[in-house]
Design a protein around this motif. Structure first.
Motif, mmCIF file in Angstrom:
data_model
loop_
_atom_site.group_PDB
_atom_site.id
_atom_site.type_symbol
_atom_site.label_atom_id
_atom_site.label_comp_id
_atom_site.label_asym_id
_atom_site.label_seq_id
_atom_site.Cartn_x
_atom_site.Cartn_y
_atom_site.Cartn_z
ATOM 1 N N VAL A 86 0.837 -1.205 0.000
ATOM 2 C CA VAL A 86 0.000 0.000 0.000
ATOM 3 C C VAL A 86 0.874 1.259 0.000
ATOM 4 C CG1 VAL A 86 -1.675 1.320 1.347
ATOM 5 C CG2 VAL A 86 -1.963 -1.143 1.075
ATOM 6 N N LEU A 87 1.903 1.272 0.842
ATOM 7 C CA LEU A 87 2.779 2.433 0.947
ATOM 8 C C LEU A 87 3.482 2.736 -0.368
ATOM 9 C CD1 LEU A 87 4.320 4.511 2.859
ATOM 10 C CD2 LEU A 87 6.078 2.746 2.961
ATOM 11 N N LEU A 88 4.107 1.730 -0.945
ATOM 12 C CA LEU A 88 4.896 1.947 -2.159
ATOM 13 C C LEU A 88 4.023 2.203 -3.382
ATOM 14 C CD1 LEU A 88 7.637 -0.738 -1.498
ATOM 15 C CD2 LEU A 88 7.851 1.741 -1.281
ATOM 16 N N THR A 89 2.871 1.571 -3.449
ATOM 17 C CA THR A 89 1.961 1.833 -4.556
ATOM 18 C C THR A 89 1.403 3.248 -4.472
ATOM 19 O OG1 THR A 89 1.396 -0.513 -4.624
ATOM 20 C CG2 THR A 89 -0.093 0.988 -5.756
ATOM 21 N N THR A 90 1.070 3.675 -3.262
ATOM 22 C CA THR A 90 0.601 5.048 -3.069
ATOM 23 C C THR A 90 1.697 6.044 -3.417
ATOM 24 O OG1 THR A 90 -0.888 4.301 -1.323
ATOM 25 C CG2 THR A 90 -0.407 6.656 -1.405
ATOM 26 N N ALA A 91 2.934 5.730 -3.033
ATOM 27 C CA ALA A 91 4.067 6.605 -3.384
ATOM 28 C C ALA A 91 4.205 6.718 -4.899
ATOM 29 C CB ALA A 91 5.351 6.067 -2.758
ATOM 30 N N SER A 92 4.045 5.614 -5.610
ATOM 31 C CA SER A 92 4.126 5.650 -7.076
ATOM 32 C C SER A 92 3.028 6.525 -7.667
ATOM 33 C CB SER A 92 4.025 4.236 -7.649
ATOM 34 O OG SER A 92 5.153 3.482 -7.329
ATOM 35 N N ILE A 93 1.828 6.386 -7.146
ATOM 36 C CA ILE A 93 0.711 7.198 -7.642
ATOM 37 C C ILE A 93 0.963 8.677 -7.385
ATOM 38 C CG2 ILE A 93 -1.736 7.730 -7.287
ATOM 39 C CD1 ILE A 93 -2.079 4.669 -6.708
ATOM 40 N N LEU A 94 1.465 9.007 -6.197
ATOM 41 C CA LEU A 94 1.751 10.408 -5.882
ATOM 42 C C LEU A 94 2.883 10.960 -6.744
ATOM 43 C CD1 LEU A 94 1.338 10.357 -2.000
ATOM 44 C CD2 LEU A 94 -0.222 11.326 -3.704
ATOM 45 N N HIS A 95 3.867 10.121 -7.061
ATOM 46 C CA HIS A 95 4.925 10.552 -7.973
ATOM 47 C C HIS A 95 4.352 10.866 -9.353
ATOM 48 C CE1 HIS A 95 7.821 8.899 -5.057
ATOM 49 N NE2 HIS A 95 8.633 9.795 -5.596
ATOM 50 N N LEU A 96 3.446 10.029 -9.833
ATOM 51 C CA LEU A 96 2.818 10.294 -11.124
ATOM 52 C C LEU A 96 2.042 11.602 -11.102
ATOM 53 C CD1 LEU A 96 1.618 6.692 -12.014
ATOM 54 C CD2 LEU A 96 3.420 8.004 -13.163
#
Length: 109
Positions: A86-96
């Protein structure tokens, strides 16, 4: 058994391509002076790093769970892996989102 081997090969290939692709992005930006000059590329490197962490810390255990059809590492590590996912996927989405906003700002100027 052949289906299981095909699944293992496919998942291994996806993980390997993800790891190598993200490493390639990070190395390309770090080595090329022209790419380092573009501010947006720092967001892209950060996104590649977050995705690399997903590839290394989350995907292998998800693949093992898929192949075995149950979780074999215990409840605590299950919670850790889910939290990392959840943490890393959310980080990826926020980076996008940051990349999109930065590019929109650049085009507006």
């Amino acid at each position: 058994m052949p289906k299981r081997m095909a699944l293992i090969c496919f998942l291994s290939l996806v993980m390997l391509m993800s790891i190598l692709g993200n490493l390639l992005v990070m190395v390309a930006v770090c080595k090329d002076r022209q790419l380092r000059k573009i501010k947006t590329n720092y967001f892209i490197v950060s996104l590649a790093f977050a995705d690399l962490l997903v590839s290394v810390l989350v995907m292998p255990f998800g693949a093992i769970e898929l192949v075995h059809q149950h979780w074999i590492y215990g409840e605590t590590f299950c919670l850790v892996r889910t939290s990392l996912d959840v943490l890393l996927t959310t980080a990826s989405i926020l980076h996008l989102c940051c990349i999109a906003l930065d590019r929109d700002k650049a085009h507006a100027a």
